[in-house]
Design a protein around this motif. Structure first.
Motif, PDB file in Angstrom:
ATOM      1  N   ARG A  78       0.618  -2.093  -4.272  1.00  0.00           N
ATOM      2  CA  ARG A  78       1.336  -1.862  -6.100  1.00  0.00           C
ATOM      3  C   ARG A  78       0.440  -2.046  -7.015  1.00  0.00           C
ATOM      4  O   ARG A  78       1.044  -2.741  -7.457  1.00  0.00           O
ATOM      5  CB  ARG A  78       1.834  -2.710  -5.349  1.00  0.00           C
ATOM      6  N   ALA A  79      -0.292  -1.111  -7.805  1.00  0.00           N
ATOM      7  CA  ALA A  79      -0.649  -1.127  -8.606  1.00  0.00           C
ATOM      8  C   ALA A  79      -0.601  -0.317  -9.993  1.00  0.00           C
ATOM      9  O   ALA A  79      -0.290  -1.259 -10.741  1.00  0.00           O
ATOM     10  CB  ALA A  79      -2.010  -0.727  -9.141  1.00  0.00           C
ATOM     11  N   GLY A  80       1.150  -0.222  -9.693  1.00  0.00           N
ATOM     12  CA  GLY A  80       2.242   0.116 -10.774  1.00  0.00           C
ATOM     13  C   GLY A  80       1.729   1.610 -11.231  1.00  0.00           C
ATOM     14  O   GLY A  80       0.468   1.926 -10.548  1.00  0.00           O
ATOM     15  N   ARG A  81       2.552   2.249 -12.376  1.00  0.00           N
ATOM     16  CA  ARG A  81       2.288   2.944 -12.643  1.00  0.00           C
ATOM     17  C   ARG A  81       1.832   3.422 -14.213  1.00  0.00           C
ATOM     18  O   ARG A  81       1.492   2.027 -15.099  1.00  0.00           O
ATOM     19  CB  ARG A  81       3.584   4.083 -13.078  1.00  0.00           C
ATOM     20  N   GLU A  82       1.060   4.052 -14.249  1.00  0.00           N
ATOM     21  CA  GLU A  82       0.322   4.792 -15.788  1.00  0.00           C
ATOM     22  C   GLU A  82       0.830   5.895 -16.715  1.00  0.00           C
ATOM     23  O   GLU A  82       2.097   6.673 -16.226  1.00  0.00           O
ATOM     24  CB  GLU A  82      -0.985   5.362 -15.375  1.00  0.00           C
ATOM     25  N   MET A  83       0.432   5.822 -18.057  1.00  0.00           N
ATOM     26  CA  MET A  83       1.386   6.668 -18.568  1.00  0.00           C
ATOM     27  C   MET A  83       0.711   8.482 -18.445  1.00  0.00           C
ATOM     28  O   MET A  83       0.478   9.343 -18.823  1.00  0.00           O
ATOM     29  CB  MET A  83       1.235   6.467 -19.708  1.00  0.00           C
ATOM     30  N   GLY A  84      -0.971   8.278 -17.554  1.00  0.00           N
ATOM     31  CA  GLY A  84      -1.431   9.666 -17.482  1.00  0.00           C
ATOM     32  C   GLY A  84      -1.125  10.500 -16.982  1.00  0.00           C
ATOM     33  O   GLY A  84       0.468  10.111 -16.254  1.00  0.00           O
ATOM     34  N   ALA A  85      -1.094  11.696 -17.047  1.00  0.00           N
ATOM     35  CA  ALA A  85      -0.136  12.451 -16.140  1.00  0.00           C
ATOM     36  C   ALA A  85      -1.634  13.367 -15.522  1.00  0.00           C
ATOM     37  O   ALA A  85      -2.912  13.743 -15.482  1.00  0.00           O
ATOM     38  CB  ALA A  85       0.067  14.009 -17.489  1.00  0.00           C
ATOM     39  N   GLU A  86      -1.059  14.518 -14.478  1.00  0.00           N
ATOM     40  CA  GLU A  86      -1.396  15.320 -13.228  1.00  0.00           C
ATOM     41  C   GLU A  86      -0.919  15.752 -12.534  1.00  0.00           C
ATOM     42  O   GLU A  86       0.075  16.163 -12.296  1.00  0.00           O
ATOM     43  CB  GLU A  86      -1.743  13.655 -12.178  1.00  0.00           C
ATOM     44  N   ASP A  87      -1.725  17.659 -12.575  1.00  0.00           N
ATOM     45  CA  ASP A  87      -0.416  18.513 -11.944  1.00  0.00           C
ATOM     46  C   ASP A  87      -0.526  18.429 -10.429  1.00  0.00           C
ATOM     47  O   ASP A  87      -0.068  19.355 -10.124  1.00  0.00           O
ATOM     48  CB  ASP A  87      -0.971  19.986 -13.160  1.00  0.00           C
ATOM     49  N   PHE A  88      -0.842  17.281  -9.911  1.00  0.00           N
ATOM     50  CA  PHE A  88      -1.089  17.075  -8.315  1.00  0.00           C
ATOM     51  C   PHE A  88       0.468  17.020  -8.330  1.00  0.00           C
ATOM     52  O   PHE A  88       1.542  16.999  -6.861  1.00  0.00           O
ATOM     53  CB  PHE A  88      -1.734  16.289  -7.798  1.00  0.00           C
ATOM     54  N   SER A  89       0.971  16.649  -9.003  1.00  0.00           N
ATOM     55  CA  SER A  89       2.567  16.212  -9.297  1.00  0.00           C
ATOM     56  C   SER A  89       2.963  17.436  -8.716  1.00  0.00           C
ATOM     57  O   SER A  89       4.507  17.437  -8.117  1.00  0.00           O
ATOM     58  CB  SER A  89       3.217  16.002 -10.689  1.00  0.00           C
ATOM     59  N   TYR A  90       2.953  18.441  -8.799  1.00  0.00           N
ATOM     60  CA  TYR A  90       3.410  19.948  -8.530  1.00  0.00           C
ATOM     61  C   TYR A  90       3.262  20.043  -6.864  1.00  0.00           C
ATOM     62  O   TYR A  90       4.703  20.293  -6.074  1.00  0.00           O
ATOM     63  CB  TYR A  90       2.822  21.306  -8.816  1.00  0.00           C
ATOM     64  N   MET A  91       2.530  19.197  -6.322  1.00  0.00           N
ATOM     65  CA  MET A  91       1.914  19.851  -4.993  1.00  0.00           C
ATOM     66  C   MET A  91       2.907  18.160  -4.047  1.00  0.00           C
ATOM     67  O   MET A  91       3.515  18.901  -3.107  1.00  0.00           O
ATOM     68  CB  MET A  91       0.503  19.242  -4.752  1.00  0.00           C
ATOM     69  N   LEU A  92       2.988  17.272  -5.020  1.00  0.00           N
ATOM     70  CA  LEU A  92       4.094  16.278  -4.090  1.00  0.00           C
ATOM     71  C   LEU A  92       5.503  16.539  -4.409  1.00  0.00           C
ATOM     72  O   LEU A  92       5.867  16.607  -3.592  1.00  0.00           O
ATOM     73  CB  LEU A  92       3.731  14.531  -5.350  1.00  0.00           C
TER      74      LEU A  92
END
Length: 387
Positions: free
Chosen positions: A325-339
């Motif tokens: 439960r580490a929380g979220r961050e403002m970086g970005a990642e294109d693994f998002s498309y796979m998810l």
């Protein structure tokens, strides 16, 4: 730390792979040598299928388990960054202006280590799909691989990835169910006025003062248009204009990166940015052209798959070394498309103290490679146990 013993035996070999990759960084979709190296190792391991040329230089390799079952996907990115390396290490980049400053050489190595182990032992049912992806840093290789149908073509039912994290304690995992990383959009605003002599500003239409007003106005989107409880970042990262102290330029431009987690908020930011830039341009008598690029969507972990991945990470690293439960961050990642295409989870793996990501002094910590490879391997064996 209970790293898989057989994978621990590969540690020196994995270090050799990783340092070779570090010496030969490639950008975006041009990962030709990297992909060739990966494919050669996979052939040595005896994987069952190797599919090359996906999203130009991406690879999907298949390992068959013992008996029928679903297919689990494991992903690593392969591309580097346009940075001149400043580590001074013996294995430093040999390609000027290119550097593995984000650890993708290490991510590829960890997945290769898992591949070698899984091809050798096959203590799982169904199949594992090893996804080696180009162009994470720029170009959206993850999106391209999804568009080219890797999820359907290889019947992948769930997908996982990990990213190294400098200054997170060595060997510790961190993740979060639901949103983990932000969307990223980029805007370029080109402003045209009327140039002239700096001593006669009344004879000009100064684009610089308009740019300054626009940049200041954009911050009101965060402070006055967005809900204070929503995460939103608008960072102006470049301002360009002018050539000399006594010349008011004809043109100037600026660039900004925009990060958040909400589709409605993304749309609001774009609308307000156009209104603020357009209204300011009219007020200052200049013209403005806006180039707005929709980037990667938020990286959103599936809650159930995240809990499962946390359990596996705790088995590898120990319960006290995993923050689920580490929380979220403002970086970005294109693994998002796979998810977006399949349920799964993305985790960070700590490398200990050192230079941060995207820094010219950064280097991947080879000591965590067996930990990451063990995590990947145990994911497969736990998700798809042999009957």
């Amino acid at each position: 730390m209970p790293v898989v013993n057989r994978i621990a035996d590969y540690a020196d070999e994995m270090k050799t792979w990783r340092r070779h990759l570090h010496q030969h960084p490639e950008l975006t979709f041009e990962c030709h040598e990297t992909a060739a190296f990966v494919a050669a190792r996979l052939r040595e391991f005896g994987v069952d299928e190797i599919h090359e040329g996906i999203a130009r230089t991406g690879i999907v390799a298949i390992i068959e388990g013992r008996g029928a079952g679903p297919t689990i996907g494991l992903r690593a990115d392969m591309d580097a960054l346009p940075i001149d390396e400043a580590t001074g290490l013996d294995h430093a980049s040999r390609n000027p202006g290119k550097m593995h400053a984000c650890g993708h050489d290490g991510h590829t190595t960890m997945l290769l280590g898992a591949a070698k182990y899984l091809a050798e032992t096959r203590r799982f049912c169904g199949r594992v799909a090893l996804i080696f992806q180009p162009a994470e840093e720029d170009g959206g290789g993850g999106q391209e691989m999804v568009k080219e149908g890797v999820m359907d073509r290889f019947a992948i039912t769930q997908v996982y990835g990990i990213h190294n994290a400098p200054n997170l304690p060595f060997g510790h995992f961190a993740t979060n169910p639901g949103p983990l990383m932000a969307s990223v959009d980029t805007v370029w605003v080109h402003v045209t006025g009327k140039g002239g002599h700096g001593a006669n500003p009344h004879e000009t239409v100064d684009p610089l003062v308009a740019v300054v007003a626009m940049v200041q106005g954009l911050q009101t989107i965060v402070t006055r248009n967005a809900n204070a409880q929503d995460d939103l970042v608008i960072s102006v990262t470049q301002i360009h204009g002018g050539t000399a102290s006594n010349i008011i330029p004809e043109e100037a431009w600026f660039c900004a990166t925009i990060r958040n987690f909400n589709a409605d908020l993304r749309a609001l930011v774009k609308r307000r940015l156009h209104e603020i830039v357009g209204g300011t341009a009219q007020a200052y008598g200049v013209t403005a052209r806006i180039d707005y690029e929709w980037g990667y969507p938020p990286t959103v972990n599936d809650a159930a798959k995240t809990d499962f991945a946390v359990e596996v990470a705790a088995e590898v690293a120990g319960p006290g070394a995993v923050d689920g439960r580490a929380g979220r961050e403002m970086g970005a990642e294109d693994f998002s498309y796979m998810l977006e295409a399949r349920p799964g989870a993305y985790l960070f793996l700590g490398t200990g103290p050192g230079a941060g990501l995207h820094h010219p002094a950064y280097d991947f910590n080879d000591e965590i490679a067996p930990i990451g490879a063990s995590f990947f391997a145990r994911l497969v064996e736990t998700a798809q146990p042999v009957a």
